[in-house]
Motif scaffolding. Structure first.
Motif, short mmCIF file in Angstrom:
data_model
loop_
_atom_site.label_atom_id
_atom_site.label_comp_id
_atom_site.label_asym_id
_atom_site.label_seq_id
_atom_site.Cartn_x
_atom_site.Cartn_y
_atom_site.Cartn_z
N ALA A 34 7.41 4.32 6.61
CA ALA A 34 6.51 3.44 5.90
C ALA A 34 6.24 4.36 4.55
CB ALA A 34 5.60 2.78 6.43
N ALA A 35 5.69 5.43 4.88
CA ALA A 35 5.08 6.24 3.65
C ALA A 35 6.25 6.87 2.90
CB ALA A 35 4.21 7.50 4.40
N SER A 36 7.40 7.13 3.29
CA SER A 36 8.17 7.87 2.48
C SER A 36 8.89 6.72 1.67
CB SER A 36 9.35 8.58 3.43
OG SER A 36 10.18 7.50 4.22
N LYS A 37 8.83 5.49 1.94
CA LYS A 37 9.34 4.49 1.11
C LYS A 37 8.56 3.91 -0.03
CE LYS A 37 13.09 3.53 3.69
NZ LYS A 37 14.31 3.90 3.38
N VAL A 38 7.46 4.49 -0.24
CA VAL A 38 6.47 4.23 -1.33
C VAL A 38 6.93 4.73 -2.60
CG1 VAL A 38 4.07 4.45 -2.18
CG2 VAL A 38 4.52 3.90 0.32
N SER A 39 7.20 4.04 -3.62
CA SER A 39 7.40 4.49 -5.10
C SER A 39 6.52 5.63 -5.58
CB SER A 39 7.54 3.29 -5.84
OG SER A 39 7.94 3.69 -7.23
N GLY A 40 7.09 6.69 -5.91
CA GLY A 40 6.49 7.97 -6.47
C GLY A 40 6.16 9.11 -5.46
N VAL A 88 -1.41 9.71 -9.07
CA VAL A 88 -1.87 10.03 -7.62
C VAL A 88 -2.58 9.29 -6.91
CG1 VAL A 88 -2.77 12.15 -6.23
CG2 VAL A 88 -1.40 12.65 -8.08
N PRO A 89 -3.69 8.81 -7.26
CA PRO A 89 -4.65 7.80 -6.69
C PRO A 89 -3.75 6.48 -6.31
CG PRO A 89 -5.88 8.65 -8.39
CD PRO A 89 -4.46 9.35 -8.50
N LYS A 90 -3.09 5.96 -7.14
CA LYS A 90 -2.21 4.81 -6.89
C LYS A 90 -1.10 4.96 -5.77
CE LYS A 90 0.63 1.41 -9.27
NZ LYS A 90 1.49 1.19 -8.22
N VAL A 91 -0.67 6.15 -5.92
CA VAL A 91 0.60 6.37 -4.93
C VAL A 91 -0.17 6.36 -3.49
CG1 VAL A 91 2.37 7.78 -4.13
CG2 VAL A 91 1.89 7.12 -6.53
N ALA A 92 -1.09 7.21 -3.60
CA ALA A 92 -1.84 7.31 -2.13
C ALA A 92 -2.51 6.09 -1.64
CB ALA A 92 -3.19 8.34 -2.66
N ILE A 93 -3.08 5.26 -2.51
CA ILE A 93 -3.82 3.93 -2.25
C ILE A 93 -2.39 3.14 -1.71
CG2 ILE A 93 -4.76 1.90 -2.70
CD1 ILE A 93 -6.31 3.70 -4.52
N ASP A 94 -1.33 3.13 -2.41
CA ASP A 94 -0.28 2.18 -1.87
C ASP A 94 0.57 2.99 -0.53
OD1 ASP A 94 -0.21 0.81 -4.13
OD2 ASP A 94 1.51 1.94 -5.30
N MET A 95 0.37 4.19 -0.17
CA MET A 95 0.78 4.70 1.14
C MET A 95 -0.09 4.33 2.01
SD MET A 95 1.77 8.49 -0.09
CE MET A 95 2.16 9.05 1.78
N GLN A 96 -1.35 4.30 1.73
CA GLN A 96 -2.39 3.79 2.99
C GLN A 96 -2.10 2.52 3.31
OE1 GLN A 96 -6.02 4.74 0.54
NE2 GLN A 96 -6.29 6.63 2.23
N GLU A 97 -1.91 1.43 2.35
CA GLU A 97 -1.87 0.30 2.38
C GLU A 97 -0.47 -0.07 3.18
OE1 GLU A 97 -2.25 -1.66 -1.26
OE2 GLU A 97 -4.55 -1.54 -1.31
N LYS A 98 0.47 0.41 2.85
CA LYS A 98 2.13 0.11 3.44
C LYS A 98 1.89 0.59 4.77
CE LYS A 98 6.28 -0.44 2.74
NZ LYS A 98 7.01 -1.94 2.40
N VAL A 99 1.24 1.94 5.18
CA VAL A 99 0.99 2.29 6.56
C VAL A 99 0.68 1.40 7.46
CG1 VAL A 99 0.37 4.09 7.87
CG2 VAL A 99 1.83 4.73 5.72
N LYS A 100 -0.68 0.92 6.79
CA LYS A 100 -1.68 0.08 7.69
C LYS A 100 -1.04 -1.29 7.88
CE LYS A 100 -6.07 1.64 6.59
NZ LYS A 100 -7.34 1.52 5.82
N GLN A 101 -0.23 -1.80 6.96
CA GLN A 101 0.64 -2.84 6.95
C GLN A 101 1.64 -3.02 8.16
OE1 GLN A 101 2.55 -4.18 3.31
NE2 GLN A 101 3.12 -5.93 4.18
N GLN A 102 2.38 -1.83 8.06
CA GLN A 102 3.70 -1.60 8.85
C GLN A 102 3.32 -1.51 10.27
OE1 GLN A 102 6.71 -2.20 8.46
NE2 GLN A 102 6.49 -3.15 6.49
N VAL A 103 2.15 -0.75 10.36
CA VAL A 103 1.78 -0.47 11.91
C VAL A 103 1.04 -1.58 12.37
CG1 VAL A 103 0.05 0.95 13.27
CG2 VAL A 103 1.47 2.03 11.54
N LEU A 104 0.39 -2.31 11.67
CA LEU A 104 -0.17 -3.84 12.21
C LEU A 104 0.89 -4.72 12.35
CD1 LEU A 104 -2.69 -5.25 12.99
CD2 LEU A 104 -2.70 -6.15 10.61
N TYR A 105 1.91 -4.76 11.86
CA TYR A 105 2.98 -5.64 11.84
C TYR A 105 4.07 -5.25 13.11
CZ TYR A 105 7.55 -8.06 11.03
OH TYR A 105 8.58 -8.81 10.99
N MET A 106 4.29 -4.11 13.24
CA MET A 106 5.00 -3.73 14.34
C MET A 106 4.72 -3.40 15.67
SD MET A 106 7.75 -1.32 12.19
CE MET A 106 8.89 -1.36 13.35
N THR A 107 3.17 -3.04 15.64
CA THR A 107 2.65 -2.64 16.85
C THR A 107 1.41 -3.49 17.25
OG1 THR A 107 1.22 -0.82 16.20
CG2 THR A 107 3.34 -0.54 16.88
#
Length: 142
Positions: A34-40, A88-107
Motif C-alpha cells: 500500500a505504501a509503495s503504490k502512493v504517488s511520489g 513531502v507532507p502531502k505524500v506522507a499524509i497520503d501514505m498514512q491514509e492509504k496504509v490505514k485504509q488498506q489494513v482496515l479493509y483487508m484485516t
C-alpha cells in the motif's frame, strides 16, 4: 513457552467457531504494498537481504516496514525514498491514509499510529550528453 506474536481478529459477534489469526508478516506485506503504490514514493528502504533478493529477480513487499504491537495498539513505521519535486507532507499524509485504509479493509484492524520516515529524495534522471557533440571528431584533425 514462547509468546505468540500473531494477531487475533475479533469475530464481531458472529456465530463463528474459532479464531482468525494473522501473522505480523502479513500485515507488513499489506502495508509495504500500500505504501509503495502512493504517488511520489520512489521506493521503500530495504536492507542487505532484501536488496540481494531483488538483485536475483525476487520481490520483497515488506521492506521499509516496521511493525510494533503494544497490547493491541499496532504502530507502523515506514522508511521510504521520495521522488524529487513532490510535496513531502502531502505524500506522507497520503501514505498514512492509504496504509490505514488498506489494513482496515483487508484485516478489520485499526492502526494506532503510522509514522513516515523519509530517508532520502531521489533526483530525476538526467540524460547524459553525447560525447561526439562535445568533442570534435578525429576526422577534422590535421
Amino acid at each position: 513457552m514462547a509468546e505468540s506474536k500473531n494477531l487475533v481478529l475479533n469475530s464481531n459477534g458472529n456465530d463463528v467457531q474459532g479464531d482468525i489469526v494473522v501473522a505480523p508478516e502479513v500485515l507488513e506485506i499489506i502495508v509495504g504494498i500500500a505504501a509503495s503504490k502512493v504517488s511520489g514514493v520512489y521506493t521503500m528502504r530495504g536492507n542487505l537481504a532484501s536488496n540481494v533478493t531483488e538483485l536475483f529477480g525476487g520481490s520483497v513487499h515488506d521492506k521499509g516496514v516496521t511493525l510494533k504491537n503494544d497490547n493491541g495498539n499496532i504502530k507502523i513505521d515506514l522508511y521510504c525514498y521520495l521522488n524529487y519535486g513532490v510535496s513531502v507532507p502531502k505524500v506522507a499524509i497520503d501514505m498514512q491514509e492509504k496504509v490505514k485504509q488498506q489494513v482496515l479493509y483487508m484485516t478489520d484492524l485499526e492502526l494506532s499510529e503510522v509514522n513516515v520516515h523519509v530517508v532520502g529524495v531521489v533526483p530525476e534522471k538526467t540524460t547524459l550528453p553525447d560525447l561526439d557533440e562535445l568533442f570534435d571528431s578525429e576526422d577534422e584533425e590535421v
